[in-house]
Design a protein around this motif. Structure first.
Motif, PDB file in Angstrom:
ATOM      1  N   SER A 259      -3.227   0.514  -3.625  1.00 34.55           N
ATOM      2  CA  SER A 259      -2.982  -0.805  -3.506  1.00 34.55           C
ATOM      3  C   SER A 259      -2.106  -1.149  -4.983  1.00 34.55           C
ATOM      4  O   SER A 259      -2.521  -0.898  -6.065  1.00 34.55           O
ATOM      5  CB  SER A 259      -3.979  -1.755  -3.235  1.00 34.55           C
ATOM      6  OG  SER A 259      -3.635  -3.126  -3.526  1.00 34.55           O
TER       7      SER A 259
ATOM      8  N   HIS B 292       0.891  -1.132  -0.079  1.00 33.39           N
ATOM      9  CA  HIS B 292       0.064  -0.010   0.022  1.00 33.39           C
ATOM     10  C   HIS B 292       0.899   1.268   0.008  1.00 33.39           C
ATOM     11  O   HIS B 292       2.056   1.340   0.812  1.00 33.39           O
ATOM     12  CB  HIS B 292      -0.882  -0.112   1.095  1.00 33.39           C
ATOM     13  CG  HIS B 292      -2.011  -0.844   1.404  1.00 33.39           C
ATOM     14  ND1 HIS B 292      -2.417  -1.846   2.340  1.00 33.39           N
ATOM     15  CD2 HIS B 292      -2.880  -1.438   0.252  1.00 33.39           C
ATOM     16  CE1 HIS B 292      -3.520  -2.390   1.677  1.00 33.39           C
ATOM     17  NE2 HIS B 292      -3.822  -2.207   0.568  1.00 33.39           N
ATOM     18  N   PHE B 293       0.442   2.285  -0.818  1.00 38.92           N
ATOM     19  CA  PHE B 293       1.064   3.626  -0.838  1.00 38.92           C
ATOM     20  C   PHE B 293       0.246   4.643  -0.382  1.00 38.92           C
ATOM     21  O   PHE B 293      -1.014   4.652  -0.789  1.00 38.92           O
ATOM     22  CB  PHE B 293       1.712   3.894  -2.080  1.00 38.92           C
ATOM     23  CG  PHE B 293       2.770   2.829  -2.801  1.00 38.92           C
ATOM     24  CD1 PHE B 293       4.251   2.977  -2.471  1.00 38.92           C
ATOM     25  CD2 PHE B 293       2.639   1.689  -2.945  1.00 38.92           C
ATOM     26  CE1 PHE B 293       5.266   2.444  -2.605  1.00 38.92           C
ATOM     27  CE2 PHE B 293       3.551   0.679  -3.460  1.00 38.92           C
ATOM     28  CZ  PHE B 293       4.936   1.246  -3.299  1.00 38.92           C
ATOM     29  N   SER B 294       0.766   5.799   0.315  1.00 42.11           N
ATOM     30  CA  SER B 294      -0.179   6.940   0.417  1.00 42.11           C
ATOM     31  C   SER B 294       0.501   7.966  -0.355  1.00 42.11           C
ATOM     32  O   SER B 294       1.637   8.038  -0.764  1.00 42.11           O
ATOM     33  CB  SER B 294      -0.008   7.352   1.931  1.00 42.11           C
ATOM     34  OG  SER B 294      -0.416   6.180   2.720  1.00 42.11           O
TER      35      SER B 294
ATOM     36  N   ARG C 179      -5.482   4.489   0.791  1.00 43.13           N
ATOM     37  CA  ARG C 179      -4.362   3.926   0.306  1.00 43.13           C
ATOM     38  C   ARG C 179      -4.589   3.306  -1.148  1.00 43.13           C
ATOM     39  O   ARG C 179      -5.664   3.016  -1.546  1.00 43.13           O
ATOM     40  CB  ARG C 179      -4.390   2.466   1.272  1.00 43.13           C
ATOM     41  CG  ARG C 179      -4.287   2.879   2.698  1.00 43.13           C
ATOM     42  CD  ARG C 179      -4.135   1.510   3.544  1.00 43.13           C
ATOM     43  NE  ARG C 179      -5.437   0.688   3.493  1.00 43.13           N
ATOM     44  CZ  ARG C 179      -5.321  -0.295   4.060  1.00 43.13           C
ATOM     45  NH1 ARG C 179      -4.512  -0.757   4.809  1.00 43.13           N
ATOM     46  NH2 ARG C 179      -6.600  -1.109   4.001  1.00 43.13           N
TER      47      ARG C 179
ATOM     48  N   ASP D 218       3.212   2.779   2.693  1.00 45.22           N
ATOM     49  CA  ASP D 218       2.429   3.096   3.519  1.00 45.22           C
ATOM     50  C   ASP D 218       2.691   1.826   4.630  1.00 45.22           C
ATOM     51  O   ASP D 218       2.480   2.039   5.906  1.00 45.22           O
ATOM     52  CB  ASP D 218       0.860   2.806   3.242  1.00 45.22           C
ATOM     53  CG  ASP D 218      -0.126   3.024   4.379  1.00 45.22           C
ATOM     54  OD1 ASP D 218       0.261   4.518   4.842  1.00 45.22           O
ATOM     55  OD2 ASP D 218      -0.823   2.385   4.957  1.00 45.22           O
ATOM     56  N   SER D 219       3.149   0.480   4.212  1.00 44.05           N
ATOM     57  CA  SER D 219       3.561  -0.469   5.104  1.00 44.05           C
ATOM     58  C   SER D 219       4.463  -1.591   4.113  1.00 44.05           C
ATOM     59  O   SER D 219       4.402  -1.307   3.085  1.00 44.05           O
ATOM     60  CB  SER D 219       2.188  -1.262   5.501  1.00 44.05           C
ATOM     61  OG  SER D 219       1.518  -1.507   4.228  1.00 44.05           O
TER      62      SER D 219
ATOM     63  N   SER E  29      -0.506   8.659  -3.472  1.00 42.74           N
ATOM     64  CA  SER E  29      -0.396   8.560  -4.866  1.00 42.74           C
ATOM     65  C   SER E  29      -1.360   9.368  -5.772  1.00 42.74           C
ATOM     66  O   SER E  29      -2.415   9.852  -5.185  1.00 42.74           O
ATOM     67  CB  SER E  29      -0.862   7.024  -5.148  1.00 42.74           C
ATOM     68  OG  SER E  29      -1.149   6.753  -6.625  1.00 42.74           O
TER      69      SER E  29
ATOM     70  N   HIS F 258      -9.262   4.365   2.676  1.00 46.03           N
ATOM     71  CA  HIS F 258      -8.660   5.479   3.575  1.00 46.03           C
ATOM     72  C   HIS F 258      -7.420   6.067   2.692  1.00 46.03           C
ATOM     73  O   HIS F 258      -6.316   6.511   3.175  1.00 46.03           O
ATOM     74  CB  HIS F 258      -8.003   4.725   4.857  1.00 46.03           C
ATOM     75  CG  HIS F 258      -9.006   4.052   5.545  1.00 46.03           C
ATOM     76  ND1 HIS F 258      -9.496   2.572   5.602  1.00 46.03           N
ATOM     77  CD2 HIS F 258      -9.838   4.820   6.729  1.00 46.03           C
ATOM     78  CE1 HIS F 258     -10.211   2.469   6.592  1.00 46.03           C
ATOM     79  NE2 HIS F 258     -10.894   3.586   7.372  1.00 46.03           N
TER      80      HIS F 258
ATOM     81  N   ALA G  20       4.231   9.319  -3.823  1.00 51.33           N
ATOM     82  CA  ALA G  20       3.890   8.600  -3.085  1.00 51.33           C
ATOM     83  C   ALA G  20       4.759   7.871  -1.957  1.00 51.33           C
ATOM     84  O   ALA G  20       6.112   8.081  -2.473  1.00 51.33           O
ATOM     85  CB  ALA G  20       3.210   7.381  -3.847  1.00 51.33           C
ATOM     86  N   HIS G  21       4.461   7.629  -0.766  1.00 51.28           N
ATOM     87  CA  HIS G  21       5.387   6.730   0.046  1.00 51.28           C
ATOM     88  C   HIS G  21       4.921   5.433   0.425  1.00 51.28           C
ATOM     89  O   HIS G  21       3.442   5.440   0.451  1.00 51.28           O
ATOM     90  CB  HIS G  21       5.873   7.676   1.340  1.00 51.28           C
ATOM     91  CG  HIS G  21       4.715   8.304   1.917  1.00 51.28           C
ATOM     92  ND1 HIS G  21       3.851   9.318   1.649  1.00 51.28           N
ATOM     93  CD2 HIS G  21       4.228   7.354   3.209  1.00 51.28           C
ATOM     94  CE1 HIS G  21       3.093   9.390   2.729  1.00 51.28           C
ATOM     95  NE2 HIS G  21       3.102   8.269   3.501  1.00 51.28           N
TER      96      HIS G  21
END
Length: 417
Positions: free
Chosen positions: A228, A196-198, A226, A280-281, A200, A224, A277-278
């Motif tokens: 995928s 997951h990336f936030s 995210r 997320d997990s 984007s 949220h 983006a970075h």
């Protein structure tokens, strides 16, 4: 060892296939136990997109409102990001029989918990975290030995008994049960990855297919905010890429870092979507993927989800097939005559219904995946889609994204007993 407890059905695995079957059976008055080895919420390698064909089914399972409250935006466009090519086309809308609407994405950490909580509230007896370690015949029933805790746990074992066992444990990992599959490694194996990336910049209503040398993937905006990103890559291609990076940098990097660098370098659309983006997990890995159709029934063990059959994830139908296979099985079991012969007849009907609903998309996905991964295939796909963007819409329709789920209009109302 604790005394055995008896149910009408024991479901091994609490993913979408297992909980769909459990919910549908409970709504028909069955006593159901669910055995799940992992603690929820849990992350899982999965594309996370749920097709519009499932909207009516989610309503029947009485989780439609909760799903709408949690899922990401409606996906109204399908696309292709391949090399420097970025093409998009309309996503086909489902008709009234399928729920009228568009698909959306929901993280498996959220979806699986939502479904399991619904099953528990409906009356399922849930054993979690517990592993099913053996299945043995016990008179008219089968006995499932379960062990609480982790693989090396010494917690007390227990026995569950039921005439029906539903194998919903997937196909990616070997195990001790007769419904598990042996695993052998091949250079051509496809390994799965997901993250997951936030942040984007992927348009919220677009779900593109990604192609790159040795693999393919997909991107979709889920819950949220995210994004995928899920993908598959050949084992031998990944090994070569990791070796190349190690020679260039003087040190080894992880498989996940390798695949991310590879996608960004070879796919402009993905590179642009991830520019701001970075992560997320941490990346997840799984596999190898084993697409194909397997026996759906043998000796009172019924397979659903990936255990029954697996499509190449290139068509983003994994969750749909899981949910719908659980529903199909529950329909056949609820109408089965009592006794062994009745269950055998239900097994044959279930296998036939499963093939009618899913075999076309499995074969189509196999053809598309071979094209995407094969030499020169991605270039051919680019050329076709550039000249005929509606091929993407047609492909989405052929993959079953708008096909109604059988039995919903004829089924008794939820909770009808």
């Amino acid at each position: 060892m604790r005394p055995a407890s008896t149910h009408d059905a024991i479901v091994i695995g609490a993913g979408p296939a297992g909980t769909s079957a459990a919910l549908a059976l409970i709504r028909r008055g069955w006593a159901v136990a669910i055995v799940e080895r992992n603690v929820f919420p849990r992350r899982k390698v999965c594309g996370e997109y749920i097709s519009a064909s499932n909207l009516a089914l989610l309503e029947r399972l009485e989780i439609g409102d909760a799903w709408r409250a949690e899922a990401g935006p409606e996906i109204r466009r399908v696309g292709l990001f391949s090399g420097d090519t970025s093409v998009e086309a309309p996503m086909p809308r489902s008709g009234p029989a399928a729920g009228n609407g568009f698909g959306r994405a929901l993280g498996r950490d959220v979806l699986d918990s939502l479904l399991l909580n619904a099953a528990r509230s409906a009356g399922a007896e849930v054993f979690q975290p517990c592993r099913a370690t053996a299945i043995e015949r016990d008179g008219a029933c089968q006995a499932v030995r379960i062990q609480a805790g982790a693989a090396n746990s010494r917690d007390e074992a227990a026995i569950l008994r039921a005439p029906v066992i539903v194998a919903a444990h997937g196909s990616w990992e070997p195990g001790p049960l007769p419904s598990h599959f042996a695993k052998k490694s091949h250079p051509s194996d496809l390994l799965g990855f997901k993250a997951h990336f936030s942040g984007s910049t992927l348009p919220p209503d677009l779900m593109p297919l990604l192609t790159f040398p040795g693999g393919y993937g997909g991107m979709v905006l889920a819950d949220h905010g995210r994004m995928s990103l899920s993908c598959c890559i050949r084992r031998d291609v990944l090994a070569r890429l990791r070796g190349s990076h190690a020679r260039e940098r003087g040190s080894q990097i992880s498989a996940a870092e390798t695949i991310e660098h590879h996608i960004v370098a070879r796919c402009r659309g993905a590179r642009e979507a991830l520019a701001q983006a970075h992560l997320d997990s941490p990346w997840l890995a799984a596999g190898p993927i084993r697409p194909g159709i397997r026996p759906g029934y043998a000796a009172d063990i019924f397979r659903v989800g990936n255990a029954a059959g697996e499509s190449h994830p290139i068509i983003a139908e994994g969750i749909s097939m899981a949910l719908q296979s659980g529903w199909l099985l529950a329909m056949e079991l609820s109408e089965a005559a009592s006794g062994q012969r009745g269950r055998e007849a239900a097994g044959r009907r279930y296998e036939a219904a499963w093939r009618e609903l899913f075999s076309t998309r499995i074969h189509a996905a196999d053809a598309i995946a071979r094209l995407a991964v094969g030499t020169g295939g991605a270039a051919l796909m680019e050329a076709v889609v550039r000249n005929f963007p509606r091929a993407l819409t047609l492909g989405a329709r052929l993959s079953g994204k708008t096909k109604p789920v059988p039995g919903l209009t004829e089924a008794r109302p939820a909770g009808g007993g």
